[in-house]
Motif scaffolding. Structure first.
Motif, PDB file in Angstrom:
ATOM      1  N   ALA A   1      43.578  45.754  48.120  1.00 20.18           N
ATOM      2  CA  ALA A   1      44.209  44.471  47.809  1.00 20.18           C
ATOM      3  C   ALA A   1      44.005  43.473  48.935  1.00 20.18           C
ATOM      4  O   ALA A   1      43.779  42.276  48.698  1.00 20.18           O
ATOM      5  CB  ALA A   1      45.705  44.696  47.542  1.00 20.18           C
ATOM      6  N   SER A   2      44.079  43.940  50.180  1.00 15.02           N
ATOM      7  CA  SER A   2      43.878  43.027  51.318  1.00 15.02           C
ATOM      8  C   SER A   2      42.458  42.489  51.344  1.00 15.02           C
ATOM      9  O   SER A   2      42.216  41.290  51.625  1.00 15.02           O
ATOM     10  CB  SER A   2      44.204  43.764  52.621  1.00 15.02           C
ATOM     11  N   SER A   3      41.502  43.363  51.048  1.00 14.81           N
ATOM     12  CA  SER A   3      40.106  42.917  51.017  1.00 14.81           C
ATOM     13  C   SER A   3      39.898  41.880  49.924  1.00 14.81           C
ATOM     14  O   SER A   3      39.224  40.858  50.111  1.00 14.81           O
ATOM     15  CB  SER A   3      39.187  44.117  50.804  1.00 14.81           C
ATOM     16  N   LEU A   4      40.490  42.160  48.749  1.00 15.01           N
ATOM     17  CA  LEU A   4      40.386  41.212  47.640  1.00 15.01           C
ATOM     18  C   LEU A   4      41.056  39.886  47.996  1.00 15.01           C
ATOM     19  O   LEU A   4      40.515  38.795  47.709  1.00 15.01           O
ATOM     20  CB  LEU A   4      41.014  41.807  46.386  1.00 15.01           C
TER      21      LEU A   4
ATOM     22  N   VAL B   1      36.245  53.232  39.987  1.00 18.54           N
ATOM     23  CA  VAL B   1      36.593  54.123  38.875  1.00 18.54           C
ATOM     24  C   VAL B   1      38.048  54.580  38.982  1.00 18.54           C
ATOM     25  O   VAL B   1      38.763  54.692  37.977  1.00 18.54           O
ATOM     26  CB  VAL B   1      35.639  55.330  38.855  1.00 18.54           C
ATOM     27  N   ARG B   2      38.528  54.825  40.227  1.00 17.87           N
ATOM     28  CA  ARG B   2      39.902  55.297  40.423  1.00 17.87           C
ATOM     29  C   ARG B   2      40.885  54.161  40.704  1.00 17.87           C
ATOM     30  O   ARG B   2      42.079  54.315  40.510  1.00 17.87           O
ATOM     31  CB  ARG B   2      39.965  56.298  41.590  1.00 17.87           C
ATOM     32  N   THR B   3      40.395  53.039  41.185  1.00 21.72           N
ATOM     33  CA  THR B   3      41.279  51.954  41.613  1.00 21.72           C
ATOM     34  C   THR B   3      41.071  50.728  40.722  1.00 21.72           C
ATOM     35  O   THR B   3      39.930  50.326  40.453  1.00 21.72           O
ATOM     36  CB  THR B   3      40.996  51.573  43.077  1.00 21.72           C
ATOM     37  N   THR B   4      42.159  50.135  40.267  1.00 22.42           N
ATOM     38  CA  THR B   4      42.133  48.939  39.423  1.00 22.42           C
ATOM     39  C   THR B   4      42.985  47.854  40.067  1.00 22.42           C
ATOM     40  O   THR B   4      44.124  48.120  40.478  1.00 22.42           O
ATOM     41  CB  THR B   4      42.670  49.247  38.017  1.00 22.42           C
ATOM     42  N   LEU B   5      42.443  46.654  40.151  1.00 21.76           N
ATOM     43  CA  LEU B   5      43.185  45.513  40.679  1.00 21.76           C
ATOM     44  C   LEU B   5      43.257  44.436  39.602  1.00 21.76           C
ATOM     45  O   LEU B   5      42.277  44.222  38.871  1.00 21.76           O
ATOM     46  CB  LEU B   5      42.512  44.939  41.932  1.00 21.76           C
ATOM     47  N   TRP B   6      44.368  43.748  39.481  1.00 20.37           N
ATOM     48  CA  TRP B   6      44.531  42.672  38.511  1.00 20.37           C
ATOM     49  C   TRP B   6      45.555  41.665  39.034  1.00 20.37           C
ATOM     50  O   TRP B   6      46.307  41.948  39.977  1.00 20.37           O
ATOM     51  CB  TRP B   6      44.908  43.217  37.139  1.00 20.37           C
ATOM     52  N   ILE B   7      45.568  40.500  38.388  1.00 22.13           N
ATOM     53  CA  ILE B   7      46.472  39.422  38.795  1.00 22.13           C
ATOM     54  C   ILE B   7      47.346  39.063  37.601  1.00 22.13           C
ATOM     55  O   ILE B   7      46.848  38.896  36.475  1.00 22.13           O
ATOM     56  CB  ILE B   7      45.697  38.199  39.295  1.00 22.13           C
ATOM     57  N   GLU B   8      48.652  39.005  37.887  1.00 23.38           N
ATOM     58  CA  GLU B   8      49.615  38.592  36.874  1.00 23.38           C
ATOM     59  C   GLU B   8      49.969  37.121  37.121  1.00 23.38           C
ATOM     60  O   GLU B   8      50.367  36.749  38.227  1.00 23.38           O
ATOM     61  CB  GLU B   8      50.873  39.460  36.955  1.00 23.38           C
TER      62      GLU B   8
ATOM     63  N   TYR C   1      49.377  57.895  38.119  1.00 22.72           N
ATOM     64  CA  TYR C   1      48.919  56.715  38.843  1.00 22.72           C
ATOM     65  C   TYR C   1      49.926  56.360  39.944  1.00 22.72           C
ATOM     66  O   TYR C   1      51.118  56.670  39.849  1.00 22.72           O
ATOM     67  CB  TYR C   1      48.775  55.507  37.897  1.00 22.72           C
ATOM     68  N   VAL C   2      49.403  55.651  40.946  1.00 22.04           N
ATOM     69  CA  VAL C   2      50.227  55.023  41.971  1.00 22.04           C
ATOM     70  C   VAL C   2      49.960  53.530  41.878  1.00 22.04           C
ATOM     71  O   VAL C   2      48.799  53.089  41.888  1.00 22.04           O
ATOM     72  CB  VAL C   2      49.878  55.547  43.382  1.00 22.04           C
ATOM     73  N   THR C   3      51.016  52.723  41.758  1.00 19.18           N
ATOM     74  CA  THR C   3      50.882  51.285  41.598  1.00 19.18           C
ATOM     75  C   THR C   3      51.544  50.555  42.759  1.00 19.18           C
ATOM     76  O   THR C   3      52.513  51.057  43.355  1.00 19.18           O
ATOM     77  CB  THR C   3      51.518  50.822  40.279  1.00 19.18           C
ATOM     78  N   LEU C   4      51.024  49.332  43.043  1.00 17.23           N
ATOM     79  CA  LEU C   4      51.539  48.558  44.171  1.00 17.23           C
ATOM     80  C   LEU C   4      51.461  47.071  43.833  1.00 17.23           C
ATOM     81  O   LEU C   4      50.419  46.578  43.378  1.00 17.23           O
ATOM     82  CB  LEU C   4      50.705  48.832  45.429  1.00 17.23           C
ATOM     83  N   LEU C   5      52.569  46.350  44.044  1.00 17.24           N
ATOM     84  CA  LEU C   5      52.568  44.890  43.994  1.00 17.24           C
ATOM     85  C   LEU C   5      52.283  44.420  45.415  1.00 17.24           C
ATOM     86  O   LEU C   5      53.151  44.498  46.287  1.00 17.24           O
ATOM     87  CB  LEU C   5      53.910  44.353  43.503  1.00 17.24           C
ATOM     88  N   HIS C   6      51.059  43.942  45.613  1.00 17.95           N
ATOM     89  CA  HIS C   6      50.651  43.601  46.970  1.00 17.95           C
ATOM     90  C   HIS C   6      51.348  42.337  47.474  1.00 17.95           C
ATOM     91  O   HIS C   6      51.941  42.349  48.564  1.00 17.95           O
ATOM     92  CB  HIS C   6      49.131  43.403  47.016  1.00 17.95           C
ATOM     93  N   ARG C   7      51.294  41.267  46.693  1.00 14.54           N
ATOM     94  CA  ARG C   7      51.906  40.028  47.161  1.00 14.54           C
ATOM     95  C   ARG C   7      52.082  39.062  45.993  1.00 14.54           C
ATOM     96  O   ARG C   7      51.319  39.099  45.021  1.00 14.54           O
ATOM     97  CB  ARG C   7      51.058  39.364  48.248  1.00 14.54           C
ATOM     98  N   GLN C   8      53.082  38.211  46.140  1.00 16.68           N
ATOM     99  CA  GLN C   8      53.312  37.125  45.197  1.00 16.68           C
ATOM    100  C   GLN C   8      53.063  35.809  45.920  1.00 16.68           C
ATOM    101  O   GLN C   8      53.694  35.519  46.932  1.00 16.68           O
ATOM    102  CB  GLN C   8      54.736  37.179  44.644  1.00 16.68           C
ATOM    103  N   TYR C   9      52.141  34.978  45.374  1.00 18.95           N
ATOM    104  CA  TYR C   9      51.694  33.765  46.052  1.00 18.95           C
ATOM    105  C   TYR C   9      52.494  32.566  45.565  1.00 18.95           C
ATOM    106  O   TYR C   9      53.077  32.584  44.456  1.00 18.95           O
ATOM    107  CB  TYR C   9      50.199  33.563  45.818  1.00 18.95           C
ATOM    108  N   PRO C  10      52.487  31.488  46.384  1.00 17.73           N
ATOM    109  CA  PRO C  10      53.226  30.274  45.976  1.00 17.73           C
ATOM    110  C   PRO C  10      52.769  29.715  44.642  1.00 17.73           C
ATOM    111  O   PRO C  10      53.540  29.058  43.933  1.00 17.73           O
ATOM    112  CB  PRO C  10      52.949  29.301  47.124  1.00 17.73           C
ATOM    113  N   SER C  11      51.541  29.973  44.284  1.00 18.21           N
ATOM    114  CA  SER C  11      51.040  29.460  43.004  1.00 18.21           C
ATOM    115  C   SER C  11      51.619  30.212  41.817  1.00 18.21           C
ATOM    116  O   SER C  11      51.354  29.856  40.665  1.00 18.21           O
ATOM    117  CB  SER C  11      49.511  29.552  42.968  1.00 18.21           C
ATOM    118  N   GLY C  12      52.400  31.274  42.089  1.00 15.62           N
ATOM    119  CA  GLY C  12      52.976  32.083  41.009  1.00 15.62           C
ATOM    120  C   GLY C  12      52.143  33.280  40.638  1.00 15.62           C
ATOM    121  O   GLY C  12      52.532  34.091  39.788  1.00 15.62           O
ATOM    122  N   LEU C  13      50.973  33.444  41.218  1.00 14.25           N
ATOM    123  CA  LEU C  13      50.120  34.598  40.945  1.00 14.25           C
ATOM    124  C   LEU C  13      50.617  35.829  41.722  1.00 14.25           C
ATOM    125  O   LEU C  13      51.091  35.720  42.861  1.00 14.25           O
ATOM    126  CB  LEU C  13      48.675  34.283  41.312  1.00 14.25           C
TER     127      LEU C  13
END
Length: 498
Positions: free
Chosen positions: A58-61, A100-107, A153-165
């Protein structure tokens, strides 16, 4: 009343059982604690490793997205919306940083999801929604574990940005969990094997530690007055404490032996010193009673009592001398062929001079009674019989009959002295031949507790056996068995008579 089972007595009723139980519990708790801690640390390490992997991805992304200004709203663009061109760039970056094992997405703030560009990477909508549902408060940096369709699975909310993402990430750990399960199975097998081996080693070590104490206990159980000078304990390869205990035990036995020798010497010396003056007193009283024609009734009665007491004292001194000689191995017994019928008759005649009680002599039918010849010391045998008859007379009610029987028992001549007296309690039968031991129901009758011990001493000196059977309130029967003489010896004894 609670009853103890044999296994409980063996386990809790002995030092070895308690040591084994304590060690077993310590080993079991130690293995269980170490295994549980190892499994917990392994799971925690894998969880932290997964969390670190998600954080790194997530940090790299995030770095890439921030570099291309994809996480901030552009001028004229609503904060809650992502321009389509920017969305494509974000999806591309999500794809590049997913695996294949790791999935990243933005809400997005309106709940819409930006997923990696479709391709070779799997996207499971159910997993994504469950991952977000597991963190309803949307706590940043909060890692959660979920399971979807048999996959973990193991899930993580990395960060919430001011833009709401909001930047999410998840990693599939099913293979890791399977490896963890195999590790757990092997751990159970290894744990059980090590536990069994440890318990076996502990049992062996405990028995080895207890063996010197058991040896000391066995030696103590065999300790008697005759073995005080020979029962020294020598323990090799024992702990220092047990060796010190053995030395202390040997010192105690040595002091007991010395004390016992002093006691025997004292009894022997006092008995010898008392015999001469007592014999003089007995002779003087006897002569006075025989020749004192001028004595009145009261004086004669007093002198008679004094003579009886002096005779009783003389018997007591003789008993003490016999015991002392027996302890020192100096008791003299001369075993020769003795006619049992004649010896019994002589003993009964002597007993009748001191008691008015009826004494019945029962001999075998025919010539068997007269032919019973035993190897014994005639004087000592008469002493034994007199002591048994006196004992029966002392504890029998008035007018009760004392029965003396003679019979043959295999290769031994058997004499029974039976009474209808008070009997002996069953739990005290094994102690009646011990010195200074008297039955608990005989306290109202005089006695020193030496008579039966003298009987046992003399009978065993003649290589015989003495035993007793008794029923409380119905009488006792003392049985003396002596070895029979050879026919040739019997003939020699008969022909040597004048």
């Amino acid at each position: 009343m609670s009853t103890h089972t044999p296994w409980r007595e063996r386990l809790l009723g002995s030092l070895m059982g308690q040591l084994q139980l304590a060690t077993y519990l310590a080993v079991f708790l130690g293995f269980t604690g170490a295994s549980t801690a190892g499994l917990w640390l392994s799971q925690r390490s894998q969880f932290l490793s997964g969390e670190a992997e998600l954080t790194a991805s997530a940090s790299s992304l995030e770095t890439c997205l921030l570099a291309h200004n994809l996480l901030t709203a552009r001028e004229g663009e609503a904060a809650s919306q992502v321009h389509e061109a920017k969305a494509r760039e974000i999806r591309q970056e999500l794809r590049d940083h997913s695996s294949v094992r790791t999935t990243l997405w933005i809400e997005q703030s309106d709940g819409q999801l930006l997923l990696p560009t479709a391709g070779h990477l799997p996207n499971d909508p159910a997993m994504l929604h469950l991952a977000m549902a597991a963190n309803p408060q949307r706590q940043e940096g909060s890692t959660r574990a979920i399971s979807v369709g048999g996959q973990d699975y193991v899930t993580l909310l990395h960060r919430q940005y001011p833009s709401g993402l909001r930047l999410w990430s998840s990693a599939e750990i099913t293979s890791v969990q399977r490896a963890q399960g195999e590790f757990l199975n092997w751990m159970i097998v290894i744990w059980g094997s090590c536990l069994v081996l440890s318990l076996a080693v502990v049992s062996h070590l405990v028995r080895r530690i207890i063996r010197p104490l058991q040896q000391l206990s066995d030696t103590s159980a065999q300790l008697t007055a005759d073995t005080l000078t020979t029962e020294a304990v020598e323990i090799a390869n024992a702990p220092v404490e047990v060796t010190q205990l053995a030395r202390t035990y040997n010192d105690l036995v040595e002091r007991l032996a010395e004390s016992w020798n002093h006691q025997r010497q004292f009894v022997s010396a006092v008995s010898h010193e008392l015999r001469t003056p007592l014999t003089i007193v007995q002779g003087y009283l006897h002569r006075t009673l025989k020749r004192g024609s001028n004595l009145d009734g009261v004086q004669r009665q007093g002198l008679g009592v004094a003579e009886e007491e002096s005779l009783r004292m003389g018997r007591l001194i003789n008993d003490l001398l016999d015991l002392s000689r027996g302890d020192s191995g100096q008791l003299q017994v001369s075993c020769k062929p003795v006619s049992m019928a004649d010896t019994l008759q002589e003993a009964i005649n002597l007993a009748r001079t001191t008691t008015e009680r009826e004494i019945q002599l029962e001999l075998p039918d025919g010539n068997e009674g007269a032919s019973l010849v035993a190897l014994a010391d005639g004087d000592r045998l008469r002493q034994v019989l007199l002591d048994l008859i006196e004992n029966a007379d002392k504890y029998s009610p008035e007018q009760a009959v004392i029965r003396v029987r003679l019979r043959r028992a295999g290769t031994k001549a058997c004499v029974e002295v039976e009474d209808d007296g008070i009997g002996i309690p069953a739990d005290e039968l094994e102690h009646v031949f011990e010195r200074f031991r008297r039955a608990s129901n005989s306290s109202q009758r005089s006695g020193t507790g030496l008579g039966l011990s003298i009987v046992k001493l003399l009978v065993e000196a003649m290589e015989g056996e003495v035993s007793v059977r008794s029923e409380l309130g119905r009488g006792s029967c003392f049985v003396v068995q002596l070895p029979l003489a050879d026919p040739a010896q019997s003939i020699d004894a008969e022909t040597s008579k004048p």
